[in-house]
Enzyme design. Structure first.
Site, mmCIF file in Angstrom:
data_model
loop_
_atom_site.group_PDB
_atom_site.id
_atom_site.type_symbol
_atom_site.label_atom_id
_atom_site.label_comp_id
_atom_site.label_asym_id
_atom_site.label_seq_id
_atom_site.Cartn_x
_atom_site.Cartn_y
_atom_site.Cartn_z
ATOM 1 N N ALA A 89 40.407 34.131 17.346
ATOM 2 C CA ALA A 89 41.632 33.344 17.258
ATOM 3 C C ALA A 89 41.263 31.860 17.264
ATOM 4 O O ALA A 89 40.179 31.492 17.720
ATOM 5 C CB ALA A 89 42.513 33.665 18.461
ATOM 6 N N GLY A 128 39.221 37.956 18.333
ATOM 7 C CA GLY A 128 40.231 38.374 17.364
ATOM 8 C C GLY A 128 39.609 38.760 16.027
ATOM 9 O O GLY A 128 40.160 39.595 15.294
ATOM 10 N N GLU A 131 38.643 42.177 16.390
ATOM 11 C CA GLU A 131 39.861 43.002 16.431
ATOM 12 C C GLU A 131 40.381 43.272 15.015
ATOM 13 O O GLU A 131 40.888 44.352 14.730
ATOM 14 C CB GLU A 131 40.928 42.320 17.291
ATOM 15 C CG GLU A 131 40.532 42.339 18.769
ATOM 16 C CD GLU A 131 41.503 41.569 19.639
ATOM 17 O OE1 GLU A 131 41.606 40.337 19.443
ATOM 18 O OE2 GLU A 131 42.149 42.187 20.492
ATOM 19 N N GLU A 151 36.492 36.735 24.792
ATOM 20 C CA GLU A 151 37.751 36.306 25.428
ATOM 21 C C GLU A 151 37.589 36.109 26.929
ATOM 22 O O GLU A 151 38.158 35.181 27.515
ATOM 23 C CB GLU A 151 38.857 37.342 25.177
ATOM 24 C CG GLU A 151 39.422 37.340 23.761
ATOM 25 C CD GLU A 151 38.664 38.262 22.810
ATOM 26 O OE1 GLU A 151 37.517 38.641 23.139
ATOM 27 O OE2 GLU A 151 39.222 38.593 21.753
HETATM 28 C C1 3H9 Z 1 40.574 35.353 20.743
HETATM 29 O O1 3H9 Z 1 40.076 35.695 19.708
HETATM 30 C C2 3H9 Z 1 41.809 35.962 21.319
HETATM 31 C C3 3H9 Z 1 42.235 37.235 20.655
HETATM 32 O O2 3H9 Z 1 41.641 38.352 21.261
HETATM 33 C C4 3H9 Z 1 43.700 37.495 20.808
HETATM 34 C C5 3H9 Z 1 44.635 36.571 20.130
HETATM 35 C C6 3H9 Z 1 46.047 37.048 20.175
HETATM 36 N N1 3H9 Z 1 38.737 28.317 17.435
HETATM 37 O O3 3H9 Z 1 30.248 26.478 18.575
HETATM 38 P P1 3H9 Z 1 30.014 25.626 17.383
HETATM 39 C C7 3H9 Z 1 34.845 25.124 16.434
HETATM 40 S S1 3H9 Z 1 39.898 34.084 21.644
HETATM 41 C C8 3H9 Z 1 38.755 27.008 17.133
HETATM 42 O O4 3H9 Z 1 29.445 24.276 17.589
HETATM 43 P P2 3H9 Z 1 27.945 27.388 16.429
HETATM 44 C C9 3H9 Z 1 34.085 24.368 17.525
HETATM 45 O O5 3H9 Z 1 34.972 23.766 18.441
HETATM 46 C C10 3H9 Z 1 38.584 33.423 20.621
HETATM 47 N N2 3H9 Z 1 37.638 26.277 16.910
HETATM 48 O O6 3H9 Z 1 29.152 26.387 16.256
HETATM 49 C C11 3H9 Z 1 33.289 23.389 16.704
HETATM 50 O O7 3H9 Z 1 34.167 22.336 16.338
HETATM 51 P P3 3H9 Z 1 33.645 20.822 16.245
HETATM 52 C C12 3H9 Z 1 37.391 34.269 20.684
HETATM 53 C C13 3H9 Z 1 36.472 26.912 17.005
HETATM 54 O O8 3H9 Z 1 27.428 27.663 15.076
HETATM 55 C C14 3H9 Z 1 32.959 24.169 15.436
HETATM 56 O O9 3H9 Z 1 33.927 25.227 15.361
HETATM 57 N N3 3H9 Z 1 36.316 33.640 19.954
HETATM 58 C C15 3H9 Z 1 36.380 28.268 17.336
HETATM 59 O O10 3H9 Z 1 27.028 26.888 17.499
HETATM 60 C C16 3H9 Z 1 31.579 24.775 15.442
HETATM 61 O O11 3H9 Z 1 31.414 25.520 16.655
HETATM 62 C C17 3H9 Z 1 35.426 32.826 20.539
HETATM 63 O O12 3H9 Z 1 35.498 32.551 21.708
HETATM 64 C C18 3H9 Z 1 37.581 28.986 17.545
HETATM 65 N N4 3H9 Z 1 37.586 30.302 17.836
HETATM 66 O O13 3H9 Z 1 28.594 28.723 16.987
HETATM 67 C C19 3H9 Z 1 34.316 32.303 19.656
HETATM 68 N N5 3H9 Z 1 35.075 28.617 17.365
HETATM 69 O O14 3H9 Z 1 32.623 20.837 15.133
HETATM 70 C C20 3H9 Z 1 34.065 30.864 19.906
HETATM 71 C C21 3H9 Z 1 34.379 27.518 17.066
HETATM 72 O O15 3H9 Z 1 34.878 20.066 15.942
HETATM 73 N N6 3H9 Z 1 33.095 30.302 19.027
HETATM 74 N N7 3H9 Z 1 35.216 26.483 16.842
HETATM 75 O O16 3H9 Z 1 33.043 20.512 17.601
HETATM 76 C C22 3H9 Z 1 31.765 30.472 19.178
HETATM 77 O O17 3H9 Z 1 31.301 31.211 20.014
HETATM 78 C C23 3H9 Z 1 30.866 29.687 18.287
HETATM 79 O O18 3H9 Z 1 31.605 28.633 17.729
HETATM 80 C C24 3H9 Z 1 30.228 30.479 17.113
HETATM 81 C C25 3H9 Z 1 29.455 29.484 16.209
HETATM 82 C C26 3H9 Z 1 29.242 31.517 17.687
HETATM 83 C C27 3H9 Z 1 31.256 31.176 16.280
#
Ligand code: 3H9
Length: 708
Positions: A89, A128, A131, A151
């Site tokens: 998400a 998500g 999911e 999450e």
């Molecule tokens: C969820 O899914 C809830 C659902 O179950 C239910 C819903 C109803 N959203 O980390 P990075 C941005 S909860 C918005 O440096 P990497 C991040 O802020 C979500 N922004 O890259 C950054 O922005 P900026 C569950 C996001 O290559 C840029 O992307 N998912 C999100 O080192 C690059 O990120 C997570 O918790 C996001 N979801 O790592 C996953 N994700 O450049 C969270 C990233 O402006 N994300 N951004 O600073 C991660 O773990 C890592 O970003 C990922 C890439 C492994 C994907």
């Protein structure tokens, strides 16, 4: 026009039926829909990580609906462009009014589609995003893909059906582990537990496309994950599993709201009708999402990413190339630091002038690697490759080729200055020279070289191969590209970088020093030492200060000849109570290193306090906590006042990643803001610390350090 473009626009080369409906085919700025041989291919392209924000959700639901209604389409292939499948998400939307369509609605619509939907997974399918994949009718993953439910790290649960669908595909115990740990697993492991149907080591799209064609030919309607019962039936035979799981993980889940909610939702998949399970998940998700822990953890998520951004650093600054690393000092710190680089695939030369110390360092590295492999933390092939990248020497000349040199020697200015003048003599021009000092003045260290622009601090935290924090100390003359190099290096070795200015103890140890003073004051006020530890541990730190002192060793910097018994610590050392290493320190330790309170230590402290004649105080646990934490928060503001940290959220990042401050409280500065800065000021005044209050704390406004 290319073949791809012809297909994308439904021009000659696509099927007749596809041509007929091309005019009403949905278009979106974040997704394309194209038809080929009866297969609809939806490709989402929403950089940087294909988060499932409103625009993406809208595109998905519209395209899936359209495909469902289009008779010429036999199956749908869903994939993402760029570096990853959906990363979950859009975290930026939480805490704001919800926008339709919701993710659960999108996911349900995918699952209910009359045409089989095939997910083609690359990069990281998270939260998500996973999911969405669970709701598809078939999952193909490329061998390098990783999957997980992060999450819980955001204080939430998988809220788009994940808690209900996952245990319908994978054994309940695996499902609980995945959802409560937030850990990622690789494609092969995902296939072995039933999370994905096919792993490919060649071209993902080709494999997923042919799976889609095969499914399109089937006469059977696609099987919905939420209608599957075979895997769940096994979980029904062991209803006690949930309580056992909670009990076994009680320590890890302590103080956290999300894990128990995850287990409750998963239990509902087993013992309640399907709709009730989904409904319970939704209500638990909403209450977690809107709660304080989730808000704090979102702050932490964005704070960690913000910390890597350096205000004022010109955008065109390029970091230097780092292909080889040299480390001076083979002690616990130096060898721990080496492990980070080796595992990241960088050759390391470890140098120590003491042969015995060098041997100890080398065996520490190989032991740690072996343990990592045997405990499954390090892949065995990577472990072997890493060890092969290590070399060692007793001679500084071996450092001549290194691009990055890190000094990790004794914490005295003389030793550091001597090493830096020797490094200056051997290092190649343009090499980055870093000191791992915890407290000392990096400007002074840089000044002994002829290249202060190449010098900075890289402060690792113990154990250096485990703790995530890397404090990067920017000295007065550190060049911009050296700073950019340090940030890039930190990311390459999986650390969270935070930039600090030169000051005694930088950010973290400076605040720790203030806490140490606060602990002493509490002892002088007659507070029992074990109660102090209990209060700190109840707050969520893994160890109270006295357990930490015992672990580090009480005799650091102590010598028998010079000891005057002026401090409690000296008196303990004089009695050979030097901490865990002598099985006695502030605590007594049994042969399994389990601590128990010592009456002897209590008496020793009582005697010490009586000599000082300090008046005893009666304090509640809340007051003890305030006396420990509020001076630290104040020190954080002093650090900001002096410009030694860029932002309050950087201080939170330091404490969470370097000192295991409970992330669910958001870090010291966020925590202070939530409590109310007025309350902190009046408490500090009540403690007699009015003179020390930072001007920034007095003038702080709520928005001063928000990064979300
Ligand atoms: C969820 O899914 C809830 C659902 O179950 C239910 C819903 C109803 N959203 O980390 P990075 C941005 S909860 C918005 O440096 P990497 C991040 O802020 C979500 N922004 O890259 C950054 O922005 P900026 C569950 C996001 O290559 C840029 O992307 N998912 C999100 O080192 C690059 O990120 C997570 O918790 C996001 N979801 O790592 C996953 N994700 O450049 C969270 C990233 O402006 N994300 N951004 O600073 C991660 O773990 C890592 O970003 C990922 C890439 C492994 C994907």
């Amino acid at each position: 026009m290319s073949h791809d473009a012809q297909q994308a626009f439904g021009l000659p080369g696509t099927s007749k039926a596809a041509d007929a409906s091309a005019s009403d085919r949905p278009v979106s700025e974040v997704a394309t829909l194209r038809l080929e041989a009866g297969i609809a291919e939806i490709v989402v392209d929403a950089p940087p990580v294909n988060a499932l924000g409103q625009v993406v959700r809208d595109a998905l639901i519209t395209m899936v609906r359209w495909c469902d209604a289009e008779p010429a389409i036999g199956a749908i292939l869903l994939r993402c462009a760029g570096r990853t499948f959906f990363a979950g998400a859009d975290i930026r939307e939480f805490g704001k009014p919800p926008l339709a369509p919701s993710l659960p609605d999108v996911v349900n619509e995918i699952e209910a589609c009359g045409k089989p939907v095939i997910a083609a997974i690359h990069g990281t399918a998270l939260g998500g995003g996973l999911e969405v994949a669970l709701a598809c009718h078939y999952r193909v993953a490329v061998g390098t893909a990783r999957m997980g439910f992060p999450e819980v790290k955001l204080g939430m649960l998988p809220g788009a059906g994940g808690t209900q669908r996952l245990p319908r595909l994978v054994p309940m115990e695996e499902a609980l582990k995945l959802m409560t740990s937030g850990a990622q697993i690789g494609a092969a492991e995902a296939a072995s537990i039933g999370l994905v149907d096919l792993v490919v080591y060649g071209d993902l799209r080709t494999a997923a496309f042919s799976a889609a064609q095969k499914m399109a030919r089937s006469a059977e309607p696609p099987l919905r994950t939420s209608h599957r019962h075979d895997v769940l039936a096994k979980a029904r035979t062991d209803p006690g599993m949930f309580d056992r799981f909670l009990e076994a993980n009680a320590k890890r889940f302590r103080g956290l709201d999300a894990p128990a909610a995850i287990v409750a939702a998963a239990r509902a998949a087993v013992d309640r009708p399907q709709e009730e399970g989904f409904a319970l998940e939704r209500s638990l998700f909403v209450s977690l999402r809107d709660g304080g822990q989730a808000a704090a953890l979102r702050h932490v998520f964005f704070a960690e990413r913000e910390a890597a951004k350096i205000p004022g650093l010109p955008a065109d600054v390029q970091g230097r190339t780092i292909d080889a690393v040299g480390i001076v000092g083979a002690g616990t710190m130096g060898s721990g630091i080496a492990i980070n680089f080796l595992l990241a695939g960088l050759p390391v030369v470890l140098v120590d002038t003491d042969e015995a110390a060098l041997d100890r360092g080398l065996s520490h590295i190989s032991r740690t690697m072996e343990q990592g492999v045997s405990q499954g933390r390090i892949d065995s092939v990577n472990g072997e490759k890493a060890v092969a990248l290590l070399s060692s020497s007793l001679d500084f000349a071996a450092l001549a080729e290194a691009d990055l040199l890190i000094e990790a020697a004794y914490e005295t200015m003389d030793v550091k200055c001597d090493i830096f003048s020797r490094l200056d003599a051997v290092a190649r021009s343009g090499a980055v020279l870093a000191t791992n000092t915890s407290y000392l003045d990096v400007d002074k260290i840089a000044a002994v070289t002829k290249r202060p622009q190449d010098v900075l601090g890289l402060h690792f935290f113990s154990p250096a191969n485990v703790m995530k924090l890397l404090e990067i100390v920017r000295a007065e003359k550190t060049a911009d590209d050296v700073l950019a190099t340090a940030i890039a290096v930190a990311k390459r070795i999986g650390k969270v970088p935070v930039v600090a200015g030169v000051a005694y103890g930088f950010i973290g140890n400076r605040m720790l020093h203030v806490r140490r003073k606060a602990v002493e004051n509490l002892l002088l006020a007659g507070v029992d030492l074990y109660r102090i530890d209990a209060v700190v541990e109840a707050f969520g730190m893994p160890m109270g200060p006295f357990r930490m002192y015992d672990l580090a060793g009480l005799d650091l910097g102590w010598s028998k000849v010079a000891s005057t018994g002026a401090t409690i610590q000296e008196r303990l050392c004089e009695r050979n109570r030097r901490g865990q290493k002598t099985n006695a320190g502030y605590y007594d330790y049994d042969d399994k290193r389990r601590p128990s309170p010592s009456q002897f230590v209590r008496d020793l402290i009582r005697e010490f306090v009586a000599e000082r004649g300090a008046p005893p105080m009666t304090l509640s646990d809340d007051q003890i906590r305030e006396r420990l934490l509020f001076p630290m928060i104040n020190e954080g503001y002093r650090i900001l006042d002096e410009g030694k940290a860029f932002r309050a959220s950087d201080i939170d990042t330091v404490w969470i990643n370097g000192y295991a401050w409970p992330a669910r409280t958001g870090g010291p500065m966020y925590y202070g803001e939530q409590l109310g800065l007025d309350h902190i000021i009046s408490s500090l005044e009540g403690m007699g610390l009015a003179d020390t209050i930072a001007s920034g704390l007095r003038s702080a406004v709520r928005s001063a350090f928000r990064v979300t």
